[in-house]
Design a protein around this motif. Structure first.
Motif, mmCIF file in Angstrom:
data_model
loop_
_atom_site.group_PDB
_atom_site.id
_atom_site.type_symbol
_atom_site.label_atom_id
_atom_site.label_comp_id
_atom_site.label_asym_id
_atom_site.label_seq_id
_atom_site.Cartn_x
_atom_site.Cartn_y
_atom_site.Cartn_z
ATOM 1 N N ASN A 16 0.815 -1.215 0.000
ATOM 2 C CA ASN A 16 0.000 0.000 0.000
ATOM 3 C C ASN A 16 0.849 1.266 0.000
ATOM 4 O OD1 ASN A 16 0.242 -1.158 2.947
ATOM 5 N ND2 ASN A 16 0.146 1.084 3.157
ATOM 6 N N LEU A 17 0.241 2.332 -0.481
ATOM 7 C CA LEU A 17 0.860 3.655 -0.410
ATOM 8 C C LEU A 17 1.065 4.064 1.043
ATOM 9 C CD1 LEU A 17 -1.455 5.410 -3.019
ATOM 10 C CD2 LEU A 17 0.958 4.850 -3.384
ATOM 11 N N TYR A 56 3.367 12.825 0.959
ATOM 12 C CA TYR A 56 3.063 11.423 0.704
ATOM 13 C C TYR A 56 2.394 11.185 -0.653
ATOM 14 C CZ TYR A 56 4.199 10.553 5.581
ATOM 15 O OH TYR A 56 4.864 10.452 6.779
ATOM 16 N N ILE A 57 1.968 12.241 -1.340
ATOM 17 C CA ILE A 57 1.233 12.013 -2.586
ATOM 18 C C ILE A 57 2.151 11.666 -3.759
ATOM 19 C CG2 ILE A 57 -0.630 13.545 -1.834
ATOM 20 C CD1 ILE A 57 0.345 15.522 -3.989
ATOM 21 N N GLY A 58 3.404 12.083 -3.693
ATOM 22 C CA GLY A 58 4.315 11.836 -4.813
ATOM 23 C C GLY A 58 4.466 10.368 -5.156
ATOM 24 N N GLU A 59 4.349 9.494 -4.143
ATOM 25 C CA GLU A 59 4.508 8.053 -4.369
ATOM 26 C C GLU A 59 3.474 7.510 -5.348
ATOM 27 O OE1 GLU A 59 5.063 3.976 -1.711
ATOM 28 O OE2 GLU A 59 3.935 5.657 -0.865
ATOM 29 N N MET A 60 2.312 8.167 -5.407
ATOM 30 C CA MET A 60 1.253 7.717 -6.307
ATOM 31 C C MET A 60 1.679 7.732 -7.771
ATOM 32 S SD MET A 60 -1.796 10.032 -4.724
ATOM 33 C CE MET A 60 -2.538 9.760 -3.104
ATOM 34 N N PHE A 61 2.633 8.584 -8.093
ATOM 35 C CA PHE A 61 2.980 8.835 -9.497
ATOM 36 C C PHE A 61 4.360 8.317 -9.887
ATOM 37 C CE2 PHE A 61 0.360 12.223 -7.649
ATOM 38 C CZ PHE A 61 -0.821 11.973 -8.339
ATOM 39 N N GLY A 100 6.374 2.383 0.071
ATOM 40 C CA GLY A 100 5.241 1.582 0.492
ATOM 41 C C GLY A 100 4.737 0.645 -0.587
ATOM 42 N N LYS A 101 4.588 1.148 -1.805
ATOM 43 C CA LYS A 101 4.009 0.336 -2.884
ATOM 44 C C LYS A 101 4.942 -0.757 -3.368
ATOM 45 C CE LYS A 101 3.750 2.183 -7.081
ATOM 46 N NZ LYS A 101 3.377 3.091 -8.193
ATOM 47 N N THR A 102 6.222 -0.655 -3.040
ATOM 48 C CA THR A 102 7.171 -1.702 -3.388
ATOM 49 C C THR A 102 7.461 -2.621 -2.207
ATOM 50 O OG1 THR A 102 9.091 -0.340 -2.801
ATOM 51 C CG2 THR A 102 8.300 -0.220 -5.082
ATOM 52 N N GLY A 103 6.996 -2.240 -1.019
ATOM 53 C CA GLY A 103 7.267 -3.018 0.179
ATOM 54 C C GLY A 103 8.652 -2.789 0.756
#
Length: 257
Positions: free
Chosen positions: A87-88, A173-178, A228-231
């Protein structure tokens, strides 16, 4: 995560990301049940949490099918450890006050609505079907969180200050979304999902309109927490969430009633 992923492995990881986002945020929002400032908000937040848990059932259920090892949505939700979650980082951040919760919800909803809109055109019909169903719920989530952010931001001096503080805290924290990686590249190549970076302009325009209505100042910082999205990295908060969420299944494996 392996250095080289085939399409099936990448699809599994991608589905985990979608399911883990809604699972973790759904649990976070559910923590407000019985504690919201007014009864109407208590009910609305509980319904939002239920929507996201329902979406999790679809995403993690499909992930289990794709993996092909017999794991169900419940297995993936309750029997994985922190380092296996994708998760993000945004969704695992603490609730804070009501304003911080709604700011976190809005920043996620804006991205979520755009992503689901693109996934409705996925080359994988299973994903397109789930996205179409989820998008109807998320449209409501976005409308409600955007209205709340605008109302509190352009409200009293105190509510405005709290919403600006929440925005400043959560914006990194929003940068991870992209940020894309090999999983995203494989999904783009297969026509399953969009390049994450391609969502940024639409996201900035949507968020910018709401923040302008809220009379809030968009932070200048370009810094982005990620991992987060990569673990590769989660905050300490996720471990506490999983302790609460998974303890019954861990204490009584396979329990039914």
């Amino acid at each position: 995560m392996a250095d080289k992923l085939n399409k099936n492995d990448a699809l599994f990881q991608f589905l985990l990301r979608l399911g883990d986002n809604t699972l973790v945020l759904g649990h976070r929002v559910s923590e407000w049940c019985g504690h919201s400032p007014v009864l109407e908000e208590d009910i609305a937040l509980a319904n939002t949490a239920l929507d996201m848990i329902g979406q999790t059932q679809f995403w993690l259920g499909l992930a289990g099918e794709v993996e092909g090892k017999g794991r169900t949505a419940d297995n993936l939700a309750f029997l994985r450890d922190v380092w296996d979650f994708r998760n993000l980082l945004l969704v695992e951040q603490p609730n804070g006050d009501f304003g911080q919760t709604m700011m976190r919800q809005f920043l996620f909803d804006a991205w979520h609505s755009i992503m689901l809109g693109r996934l409705m055109k996925s080359s994988d019909q299973r994903i397109a079907d789930i996205a179409e169903k989820a998008s109807k719920e998320v449209a409501y989530h976005l409308e409600r969180s955007a209205d709340t952010v605008a109302g509190l931001g352009d409200g009293t001096e105190e509510s405005h200050a709290k919403m600006q503080t929440a925005l400043d805290l959560l914006w990194p924290y929003i940068g991870e979304m992209f940020v894309g990686d090999e999983v995203d590249a494989e999904m783009v190549k297969a026509g399953v999902a969009p390049d994450p970076a391609s969502l940024r302009d639409e996201y900035d325009a949507l968020v910018g309109r709401v923040l302008a209505d809220a009379t809030l100042t968009t932070p200048d910082s370009k810094f982005a927490h990620k991992g987060g999205k990569t673990g590769m990295r989660h905050s300490e908060h996720l471990g506490h969430i999983l302790t609460q969420m998974q303890w019954l299944q861990r204490a009584y494996p396979g329990a039914t009633w």
